[in-house]
Design an enzyme around this catalytic site. Structure first.
Site, PDB file in Angstrom:
ATOM      1  N   GLU A 200     -24.199  -1.126  -9.132  1.00 53.44           N
ATOM      2  CA  GLU A 200     -24.739  -0.690 -10.414  1.00 53.44           C
ATOM      3  C   GLU A 200     -23.980  -1.206 -11.632  1.00 53.44           C
ATOM      4  O   GLU A 200     -24.577  -1.394 -12.695  1.00 53.44           O
ATOM      5  CB  GLU A 200     -24.771   0.847 -10.460  1.00 53.44           C
ATOM      6  CG  GLU A 200     -25.722   1.488  -9.476  1.00 53.44           C
ATOM      7  CD  GLU A 200     -27.182   1.211  -9.802  1.00 53.44           C
ATOM      8  OE1 GLU A 200     -27.475   0.830 -10.950  1.00 53.44           O
ATOM      9  OE2 GLU A 200     -28.019   1.362  -8.900  1.00 53.44           O
TER      10      GLU A 200
ATOM     11  N   SER B 242     -18.326  60.505  12.068  1.00 51.17           N
ATOM     12  CA  SER B 242     -16.968  61.020  12.285  1.00 51.17           C
ATOM     13  C   SER B 242     -15.881  60.073  11.817  1.00 51.17           C
ATOM     14  O   SER B 242     -14.704  60.293  12.124  1.00 51.17           O
ATOM     15  CB  SER B 242     -16.768  61.313  13.778  1.00 51.17           C
ATOM     16  OG  SER B 242     -17.660  62.308  14.234  1.00 51.17           O
TER      17      SER B 242
END
Length: 679
Positions: A80, A338
């Site tokens: 690029e 519990s």
């Protein structure tokens, strides 16, 4: 000479004015900044749990050159913008080359846009591509070069580059097409990631595979021509199968949502305390367990490192495709059954009301209007506090809470940072039901309490962000001595089916655990401490429908032990087990090997003293036999209440004989002394 100086001065002034104008324009019309990026939840090593899209459902994951394959960066610049590190935003050489190529070919053959110019275009898209827009891109590229380093410009470009559909940025594309971060890429993957932004829709592998393959092959050929890859590797890579679209990571779904919501400083990457490998293993285990448990069953799990209180794994539900799966069930109040009993006994130890060896009677008893019974409806008679906790007996726990004070205990829970959902009447006598699950708590609340138990009774908030300062003051709910006693007792609890006691197994962790089952089998719990971690497991249905017969011991405890198996082995403190710390294999009545068929009186036990208020009292007699029992007190039949229970009302202080007779005529007796403050 004067004319020359004036001409120079005029030209220099013009240049200065032009430069000043450029600087002013640069400040007045700055380039756009990078817009919102996808929030990513990761662990301390950068492993991604979940990412979130930005506006319009676009995936825009921030690019970080430190974690992108250098081979990809080298190939991208070669294709690029080969002079990227030399120019200042605009490459004059590229413009001349492109112009000459266009003149020779009679059409545009190659572009002259630098990566800086492409970045400017991505930051400020324009509908029309013409000379005017090209000049603006050049100007913006110049501005970007003044403000950012080359690395920063590359990261902006690689965050915004289009990859087709709703994908933006190389990190998003790598996850979507390859299922992993762009840290290690093959030549074929590198070529595809370079080819896609050139024609993002025309080269989408899922929609136009032929075009995608052609574009990839063209890039591979150019890379081979630049000498970045070997020609044979390029040819071989061109034949690689094209990828298919994959889902983005979706681990720790509910915890990630919470972390994203509370994140306030705008970070795109939120570093959590969660451990990637442990989270994956725990989610897989939980998913299997939920599938085996049946339809509509959900699980919620927290795994916390005790020393730092860092949450290492968090599972809000087992399956989002089942009812309630989208709800974070670690943060929904449920009856804890519990699981609070260890803290009740711990407070009783601190108050000097009891010790682990203290003996207490497990028999039917009424506390004003509240009359608890054991889960299996069997009473064990005379037991120690340690045995009562290990077997999760209800009456002793309620009696201990009565001594501690229900209001004080509830205040202690709030003091510890939890938010128990207690009914309006809970501060009266019915508050004793807190001992058996009468206060709604979340999985996070229970994990906070048990992590505090593991830290010597000192509670602090759980930590979710890596590196977060633990500035919160510690809140002590139990003394270190009582916390240690409770953990020692819980390590001696009956092991789940199929598990040998830790004391008999090499390198097995000695887990201090407690189970819980809510009324109506709506919630099954297991909480444990071992190997430097606390784990809490909840199993149930999101809509609180019952699961008849599914207790915490059956449904949650095996999963708890399997989760501890996922942790690295470490030494868990082991006690020289005292007799009171050794539990029976299963929670059966004490003396379960007795073969005498005669009835047995559990309450009042023989030769016992029972305290009675001076105004009188009523006592529910308890026993067991091979058939129904008929009760007598000093030869007179004891009447039954509406529930069919024998209720004895002594006439005053003194000695009495209680006799129980079964249908076969077998009988037993108990001598008891009633004591009042006046006797």
């Amino acid at each position: 000479m004067i004319r020359v100086w004036k001409a120079w001065a005029l030209s220099g002034g013009a240049a200065f004015a032009a430069a000043l104008a450029v600087l002013v324009l640069d400040q007045v019309f700055p380039p756009p900044e990078l817009s919102e990026r996808s929030t990513v939840i990761a662990d301390g090593r950068g492993q991604i749990f979940r990412a979130f899209p930005v506006e319009d459902g676009r995936w825009r994951l921030a690019a970080d050159l430190d974690v992108i394959d250098p081979a990809f960066i080298e190939a991208l610049i070669a294709i690029e913008d080969e002079r990227f590190y030399q120019h200042r935003g605009v490459d004059a050489h590229a413009i001349v080359r492109a112009s000459l190529n266009a003149v020779r070919a009679g059409e545009i053959v190659s572009g002259a846009s630098t990566l800086s110019m492409q970045t400017a275009r991505l930051l400020e898209p324009r509908p029309n591509r013409n000379m005017g827009s090209k000049l603006i891109e050049m100007w913006r590229a110049f501005q970007l070069e003044r403000r950012y380093s080359k690395t920063e410009i590359l990261e902006i470009y690689l965050t915004l580059a289009p990859y087709g559909g709703n994908l933006e940025g190389v990190t998003s594309a790598s996850w979507a097409w390859f299922g992993h971060a762009p840290d290690r890429l093959t030549p074929a993957q590198i070529a595809l990631l370079i080819a896609l932004p050139q024609a993002p829709e025309a080269r989408r592998p899922d929609l136009r595979p032929a075009s995608a393959a052609s574009g990839r092959e063209r890039i591979l050929t150019r890379l081979a021509g630049y000498g970045l890859i070997a020609a044979d590797i390029a040819a071989e890579s061109a034949s690689d199968r094209l990828p298919t679209r994959q889902d983005f990571p979706a681990l720790a779904w509910h915890a990630s949502q919470s972390l994203r919501t509370v994140e306030a400083d705008g970070n795109q990457v939120v570093t959590s305390t969660l451990d990637y490998r442990l989270q994956i293993a725990a989610e897989q285990l939980v998913a299997r367990s939920a599938e085996q448990a049946g339809p509509d069953v959900q699980l919620a799990v927290l795994i916390v490192e005790n020393e730092t209180r860092a949450v290492r794994a968090a599972i809000g539900s087992a399956n989002r495709n089942q009812a309630g799966g989208w709800i974070d069930l670690t943060n929904r109040p449920r009856s804890p059954g519990s699981t609070l009993k260890p803290f009740i006994y711990g407070m009783a130890f601190d108050d000097g009301l009891a010790t682990p060896q203290t003996r207490i009677t497990d028999s039917p008893r009424r506390f004003d209007s509240y009359m608890p019974e054991n889960f299996d409806r069997i009473f064990r008679g005379d037991v120690t506090i340690a045995q009562a906790l290990q077997h999760s007996l209800n009456v002793p726990a309620v009696e201990a809470l009565d001594g501690v004070g229900a209001a004080r205990f509830a205040a202690g829970l709030r003091f510890a940072g939890t938010d128990p959902a207690i009914a309006d009447r809970a501060e009266t006598e019915t508050g004793l039901a807190i001992a058996l699950g009468g206060a709604g708590l979340t999985v996070r609340d229970v994990a906070t309490l048990y992590t505090g138990l593991a830290n010597g009774g000192e509670v602090r908030p759980l930590v979710w962000h890596e590196g977060a300062a633990d500035n919160a003051p510690g809140l002590r709910i139990l003394s270190a001595e009582s916390a240690d006693e409770i953990l020692s007792i819980l390590r001696g609890s009956p092991q789940p089916a199929g598990r040998a006691p830790a004391s008999l197994t090499h390198a097995a962790p000695a887990i201090a655990f407690k189970t819980g089952t809510s009324w109506g089998y709506r919630d099954a719990w297991a909480a444990g401490v071992a190997q430097g971690h606390t784990i809490v497991v909840w199993v149930g249905r999101a809509d609180a429908r019952p699961r008849t017969g599914e207790t915490g011991r059956q449904a949650a405890l095996p999963i708890l032990f399997e989760l501890f198996d996922l942790l690295p082995r470490s030494e868990t403190p082991r006690d020289e087990r005292e007799p009171w710390r050794i539990a029976q294999d299963t929670p059966q009545p004490l003396e379960r090997y007795r073969r005498n068929p005669d009835p047995e009186i559990l309450f009042p036990p023989d030769d016992s003293e029972v305290w009675m208020d001076r105004n009188g009292g009523e006592y529910v007699l308890a026993g067991r036999g091979e058939s129904a029992l008929v009760w007598f007190a000093d030869g007179e039949a004891v009447p039954l209440n509406a529930a069919g229970e024998p209720v004895w009302s002594p006439q005053g202080p003194g000695f009495y004989e209680i006799r129980a007779v079964d249908r076969e005529g077998r009988h037993t007796r108990s001598r008891v002394r009633i004591v009042t403050s006046d006797s």
